[in-house]
Design a protein around this motif. Structure first.
Motif, PDB file in Angstrom:
ATOM      1  N   HIS A   8       0.919  -1.184   0.151  1.00  0.00           N
ATOM      2  CA  HIS A   8      -0.038  -0.003  -0.136  1.00  0.00           C
ATOM      3  C   HIS A   8       1.036   1.299  -0.003  1.00  0.00           C
ATOM      4  O   HIS A   8       1.792   1.227   0.934  1.00  0.00           O
ATOM      5  CB  HIS A   8      -0.850  -0.026   1.313  1.00  0.00           C
ATOM      6  CG  HIS A   8      -1.886  -0.911   1.236  1.00  0.00           C
ATOM      7  ND1 HIS A   8      -3.201  -0.720   0.746  1.00  0.00           N
ATOM      8  CD2 HIS A   8      -1.942  -2.265   1.556  1.00  0.00           C
ATOM      9  CE1 HIS A   8      -3.757  -1.781   0.866  1.00  0.00           C
ATOM     10  NE2 HIS A   8      -3.118  -2.723   1.383  1.00  0.00           N
ATOM     11  N   PRO A   9       0.561   2.070  -1.065  1.00  0.00           N
ATOM     12  CA  PRO A   9       1.456   3.331  -0.973  1.00  0.00           C
ATOM     13  C   PRO A   9       0.931   4.103   0.348  1.00  0.00           C
ATOM     14  O   PRO A   9       0.006   4.096   0.896  1.00  0.00           O
ATOM     15  CB  PRO A   9       0.930   4.114  -2.339  1.00  0.00           C
ATOM     16  CG  PRO A   9      -0.459   3.606  -2.397  1.00  0.00           C
ATOM     17  CD  PRO A   9      -0.335   1.914  -1.965  1.00  0.00           C
ATOM     18  N   ALA A 182      -9.697  -5.239 -10.320  1.00  0.00           N
ATOM     19  CA  ALA A 182      -8.537  -5.423  -9.287  1.00  0.00           C
ATOM     20  C   ALA A 182      -8.971  -5.285  -7.958  1.00  0.00           C
ATOM     21  O   ALA A 182      -8.640  -6.069  -6.956  1.00  0.00           O
ATOM     22  CB  ALA A 182      -7.508  -4.602  -9.899  1.00  0.00           C
ATOM     23  N   ARG A 183      -9.824  -4.325  -7.663  1.00  0.00           N
ATOM     24  CA  ARG A 183     -10.291  -4.045  -6.440  1.00  0.00           C
ATOM     25  C   ARG A 183     -11.172  -5.023  -6.033  1.00  0.00           C
ATOM     26  O   ARG A 183     -11.125  -5.348  -4.835  1.00  0.00           O
ATOM     27  CB  ARG A 183     -11.192  -2.621  -6.512  1.00  0.00           C
ATOM     28  CG  ARG A 183     -11.906  -2.222  -5.189  1.00  0.00           C
ATOM     29  CD  ARG A 183     -12.676  -1.046  -5.397  1.00  0.00           C
ATOM     30  NE  ARG A 183     -13.200  -0.498  -4.213  1.00  0.00           N
ATOM     31  CZ  ARG A 183     -14.274  -0.973  -3.351  1.00  0.00           C
ATOM     32  NH1 ARG A 183     -14.647  -2.102  -4.045  1.00  0.00           N
ATOM     33  NH2 ARG A 183     -14.704  -0.598  -2.387  1.00  0.00           N
ATOM     34  N   ALA A 197      -3.479   1.662 -11.907  1.00  0.00           N
ATOM     35  CA  ALA A 197      -4.489   2.473 -11.378  1.00  0.00           C
ATOM     36  C   ALA A 197      -5.422   2.429 -10.190  1.00  0.00           C
ATOM     37  O   ALA A 197      -5.819   2.844  -9.314  1.00  0.00           O
ATOM     38  CB  ALA A 197      -5.748   2.748 -12.482  1.00  0.00           C
ATOM     39  N   ALA A 198      -5.415   0.676 -10.092  1.00  0.00           N
ATOM     40  CA  ALA A 198      -6.073   0.171  -8.607  1.00  0.00           C
ATOM     41  C   ALA A 198      -5.257   0.747  -7.577  1.00  0.00           C
ATOM     42  O   ALA A 198      -5.765   0.887  -6.418  1.00  0.00           O
ATOM     43  CB  ALA A 198      -6.357  -1.465  -8.870  1.00  0.00           C
ATOM     44  N   ARG A 199      -3.854   0.570  -7.720  1.00  0.00           N
ATOM     45  CA  ARG A 199      -2.921   1.054  -6.589  1.00  0.00           C
ATOM     46  C   ARG A 199      -3.355   2.488  -6.315  1.00  0.00           C
ATOM     47  O   ARG A 199      -3.415   2.832  -5.169  1.00  0.00           O
ATOM     48  CB  ARG A 199      -1.562   0.862  -7.226  1.00  0.00           C
ATOM     49  CG  ARG A 199      -0.599   1.597  -6.145  1.00  0.00           C
ATOM     50  CD  ARG A 199       0.968   1.374  -6.663  1.00  0.00           C
ATOM     51  NE  ARG A 199       1.880   2.146  -5.814  1.00  0.00           N
ATOM     52  CZ  ARG A 199       2.579   1.431  -4.959  1.00  0.00           C
ATOM     53  NH1 ARG A 199       2.229   0.332  -4.753  1.00  0.00           N
ATOM     54  NH2 ARG A 199       3.319   2.161  -4.207  1.00  0.00           N
ATOM     55  N   GLN A 200      -3.547   3.291  -7.252  1.00  0.00           N
ATOM     56  CA  GLN A 200      -3.488   5.001  -7.180  1.00  0.00           C
ATOM     57  C   GLN A 200      -4.981   5.237  -6.466  1.00  0.00           C
ATOM     58  O   GLN A 200      -5.148   5.710  -5.478  1.00  0.00           O
ATOM     59  CB  GLN A 200      -3.561   5.476  -8.456  1.00  0.00           C
ATOM     60  CG  GLN A 200      -3.872   7.015  -8.329  1.00  0.00           C
ATOM     61  CD  GLN A 200      -4.341   7.586  -9.710  1.00  0.00           C
ATOM     62  OE1 GLN A 200      -4.840   6.987 -10.359  1.00  0.00           O
ATOM     63  NE2 GLN A 200      -3.929   8.947  -9.794  1.00  0.00           N
ATOM     64  N   ARG A 201      -6.008   4.400  -7.002  1.00  0.00           N
ATOM     65  CA  ARG A 201      -7.283   4.745  -6.672  1.00  0.00           C
ATOM     66  C   ARG A 201      -7.697   4.063  -5.218  1.00  0.00           C
ATOM     67  O   ARG A 201      -8.465   4.633  -4.227  1.00  0.00           O
ATOM     68  CB  ARG A 201      -8.372   4.431  -7.362  1.00  0.00           C
ATOM     69  CG  ARG A 201      -8.293   5.340  -8.654  1.00  0.00           C
ATOM     70  CD  ARG A 201      -9.457   4.842  -9.847  1.00  0.00           C
ATOM     71  NE  ARG A 201      -9.119   5.006 -11.190  1.00  0.00           N
ATOM     72  CZ  ARG A 201      -9.931   5.051 -12.165  1.00  0.00           C
ATOM     73  NH1 ARG A 201     -10.975   4.332 -12.064  1.00  0.00           N
ATOM     74  NH2 ARG A 201      -9.675   5.532 -13.350  1.00  0.00           N
ATOM     75  N   PRO A 205      -2.206  -3.379  -3.391  1.00  0.00           N
ATOM     76  CA  PRO A 205      -0.696  -3.755  -3.735  1.00  0.00           C
ATOM     77  C   PRO A 205      -0.617  -4.302  -5.149  1.00  0.00           C
ATOM     78  O   PRO A 205      -1.327  -4.909  -5.632  1.00  0.00           O
ATOM     79  CB  PRO A 205      -0.364  -4.741  -2.846  1.00  0.00           C
ATOM     80  CG  PRO A 205      -1.395  -4.836  -1.717  1.00  0.00           C
ATOM     81  CD  PRO A 205      -2.707  -4.203  -2.426  1.00  0.00           C
ATOM     82  N   THR A 206       0.644  -3.659  -5.772  1.00  0.00           N
ATOM     83  CA  THR A 206       0.719  -4.033  -7.265  1.00  0.00           C
ATOM     84  C   THR A 206       1.958  -4.691  -7.235  1.00  0.00           C
ATOM     85  O   THR A 206       2.884  -4.429  -6.451  1.00  0.00           O
ATOM     86  CB  THR A 206       0.932  -2.648  -8.007  1.00  0.00           C
ATOM     87  OG1 THR A 206       1.731  -1.814  -7.587  1.00  0.00           O
ATOM     88  CG2 THR A 206      -0.521  -2.133  -8.383  1.00  0.00           C
ATOM     89  N   SER A 207       2.385  -5.627  -8.285  1.00  0.00           N
ATOM     90  CA  SER A 207       3.777  -6.230  -8.594  1.00  0.00           C
ATOM     91  C   SER A 207       3.784  -6.655 -10.029  1.00  0.00           C
ATOM     92  O   SER A 207       2.754  -6.329 -10.747  1.00  0.00           O
ATOM     93  CB  SER A 207       3.824  -7.415  -7.737  1.00  0.00           C
ATOM     94  OG  SER A 207       2.864  -8.420  -8.078  1.00  0.00           O
ATOM     95  N   GLY A 208       5.124  -6.944 -10.392  1.00  0.00           N
ATOM     96  CA  GLY A 208       5.127  -7.426 -11.865  1.00  0.00           C
ATOM     97  C   GLY A 208       6.869  -7.071 -12.224  1.00  0.00           C
ATOM     98  O   GLY A 208       7.368  -6.382 -11.570  1.00  0.00           O
TER      99      GLY A 208
END
Length: 443
Positions: A8-9, A182-183, A197-201, A205-208
Motif C-alpha cells: 500500500h502506498p 482488481a479492487r 490505477a487500482a493502486r492509485q485509487r 498492492p501491485t507487482s510485476g
C-alpha cells in the motif's frame, strides 16, 4: 508474488469524481418526468437490489462494489454539462428538478466482502420514488460486475491452498472494468494486482517484472536476465519459458545466484513443468526460489495444481470475466411505496420467472452452536428473531443522504475471509451444486 512487489502506498490518491448521473438508462428519466407530472414522484418508496438466484452451479456469492457504489451516489449530480445532454430527453420542468438533485434518503446493505445467497436483500434504498429510481442502473452496473469478479476470485483463493494469487487481467477487459476487477479481487483474497490505477485509487498492492518481449529485445536470454537482475535485484522473478525452460532456469540461477526470487512459467503442462523446474532449482542450490505459474488459470486449474510445487498464481482472463459468469444477475425492484394516509404499501412483480416479493426486507445469517452458517433468513417488515448465534447482515451505508458506511478495503477483505470460513464445508467443492445454505423467507 510475481516479483518486485509494492504494498500500500503511504498516500492513496482519491479517485476523481466526475458526475455519475449519465451512467443510467434513458427510461429512468422518462419515468421521472411522468411521475413528476402525475404528482407521484415524491411518494416515499423502498427499492431493493437482490439476486433471484445464484449463477448456475455456484454455491455462494460475494458482495463487492459497495465502496464504489457509495462514491457513485455522492457523485450523482446534474450539472450544466450533464443537463445539456438531456435537452431532448426530458422537458424543462424535469431538468429544473434534476438540477437540484441530491440523494437525501437512507441506504442499508450487506457490507463489502460478505457472502450472499438467493433473495439476499443486498441493498435497501429508502427515499422518494424520484430520488431512488434514478440510482437503479448505476447501482446495478457496479454490483453486478464487481460481485461477479469477487465471487470468482473467492473460489480461486479458496482452492489455492493459501498460495498467493495475483490479479493480472487488465489487458483482457475494458480499461475501467480492469480497475474495478482488481479492487474486487483484492476484497476476495487476491494478494494484489498488476494494475497501477487500482493502486492509485484504492491502494491495492501491485507487482510485476517482465514479459517475453523483454527477453526477445536482447541478443541472448542471459543478457535479458542480467539486465533485469541488475535493475531489480536478485529477488526478481525471471520468465523462463521464452525458449528452452531448463536452459533458462540454469542461466537464471547462474546470473542471479541461488538467491533468485522466483521463476515464472506461462505455458505448457504447468504441473509437470513445475515439478521439473523444482527439481532443477533444488539441484542448483536455489532451494528458496519460488515457482509462479500463469496462463489462463481458473479455479479448476488452480485446484488441479494443488499437489504441484507451485508457490503462486497469476490469474487474468478467467478472473475478469467472472470465470464463466460475468454478471451476478442482480435486479433492483420497488418493494414498497407510500399509500393512502401515508402508510407504506408492499408492492411486487408477478411476472412468470421474474417474481419479486413485496415489503421491506431484513436479513440475518442463522448459525449453529459451532458458528457454522445454516440458513439465510429474510424477514419482511421485521427483523428475524436472533436465537443468539445469528448475525444481522444489513448495515447502514447512507443516512439522510450522507455516506456513513465507507471503510478501508482491508476491512472488507478480512470480513470476506470470516464470512467464507463460517460456511459449511460443501462450499469448498468446485463441482456444480445448489446454494450451500437455504434461504428462508419469513412473511
Amino acid at each position: 508474488m510475481v516479483s518486485q512487489r509494492s504494498g500500500h502506498p503511504c498516500h492513496v490518491t482519491p479517485p476523481t469524481a466526475p458526475s455519475t448521473a449519465l451512467l443510467t438508462d434513458h427510461y429512468e428519466l422518462t419515468m421521472l418526468q411522468a411521475a413528476l407530472a402525475a404528482g407521484t414522484a415524491e411518494r416515499r418508496s423502498v427499492f431493493e437490489l437482490f439476486p433471484r438466484r445464484l449463477p448456475e452451479g455456484r454455491r455462494y456469492g460475494v458482495v463487492a462494489g459497495v465502496g464504489r457504489a457509495l462514491d457513485a451516489i455522492e457523485a450523482f449530480r446534474f450539472d450544466e454539462t450533464v443537463l445539456s445532454v438531456l435537452e431532448d430527453v426530458v422537458d424543462e420542468p424535469t431538468r429544473e428538478w434534476l438540477a437540484a438533485y441530491r440523494f437525501s434518503g437512507d441506504v442499508w446493505g450487506y457490507p463489502e466482502g460478505e457472502t450472499y445467497f438467493p433473495h439476499s436483500p443486498l441493498l435497501v434504498v429508502e427515499s422518494t420514488f424520484a430520488e431512488a429510481v434514478l440510482l437503479e442502473t448505476v447501482l446495478l452496473s457496479i454490483y453486478n460486475h464487481d460481485s461477479a469478479i469477487a465471487s470468482a476470485a473467492s473460489r480461486m483463493t479458496m482452492v489455492s491452498c493459501e498460495r498467493p494469487c495475483l490479479e493480472m487481467g487488465s489487458r483482457r477487459t475494458h480499461e475501467e472494468a480492469a480497475v474495478a476487477a482488481a479492487r474486487a479481487a483484492y476484497v476476495a483474497g487476491f494478494a494484489g494486482t498488476s494494475n497501477l490505477a487500482a493502486r492509485q485509487r484504492y491502494g491495492v498492492p501491485t507487482s510485476g517484472t517482465s514479459a517475453h518481449s523483454f527477453t526477445l529485445l536482447h541478443d541472448t536470454e542471459a543478457d535479458a536476465f542480467r539486465a533485469q537482475v541488475a535493475s531489480l535485484g536478485e529477488g526478481t522473478t525471471l520468465l523462463v519459458d521464452t525458449y528452452d525452460i531448463a536452459e533458462a532456469v540454469r542461466v537464471g540461477v547462474e546470473v542471479a545466484g541461488p538467491g533468485l526470487g522466483a521463476v515464472r512459467l506461462d505455458s505448457g503442462d504447468l504441473g509437470w513443468l513445475a515439478q521439473q523446474v523444482r527439481d532443477q532449482l533444488d539441484s542448483l542450490g536455489a532451494t528458496g526460489t519460488r515457482i509462479i505459474v500463469t496462463s489462463d488459470l481458473d479455479e479448476y486449474a488452480i485446484a488441479a495444481l494443488a499437489a504441484a510445487p507451485v508457490d503462486g498464481y497469476g490469474v487474468g482472463t478467467q478472473l475478469v470475466t467472472g470465470s464463466g459468469h460475468p454478471t451476478s444477475g442482480f435486479v433492483y425492484k420497488l418493494v414498497a411505496r407510500e399509500g393512502e394516509g401515508g402508510a407504506m404499501v408492499p408492492v411486487a412483480k408477478k411476472s412468470a420467472d421474474k417474481v419479486s416479493y413485496g415489503g421491506r426486507k431484513y436479513a440475518l445469517r442463522r448459525r449453529g452452536p459451532a458458528g457454522t452458517a445454516e440458513a439465510e433468513v429474510v424477514g419482511t417488515g421485521r427483523v428475524p428473531e436472533n436465537d443468539g448465534d445469528d448475525r444481522e447482515l444489513l448495515v447502514p451505508l447512507v443516512r439522510a443522504g450522507e455516506v456513513v458506511g465507507r471503510e478501508p478495503l482491508d476491512v472488507a477483505r478480512e470480513r470476506h475471509l470470516r464470512s467464507r470460513a463460517e460456511l459449511p464445508v460443501a462450499a469448498q467443492q468446485m463441482s456444480r451444486g445448489e446454494p450451500v445454505i437455504p434461504t428462508i423467507r419469513l412473511d
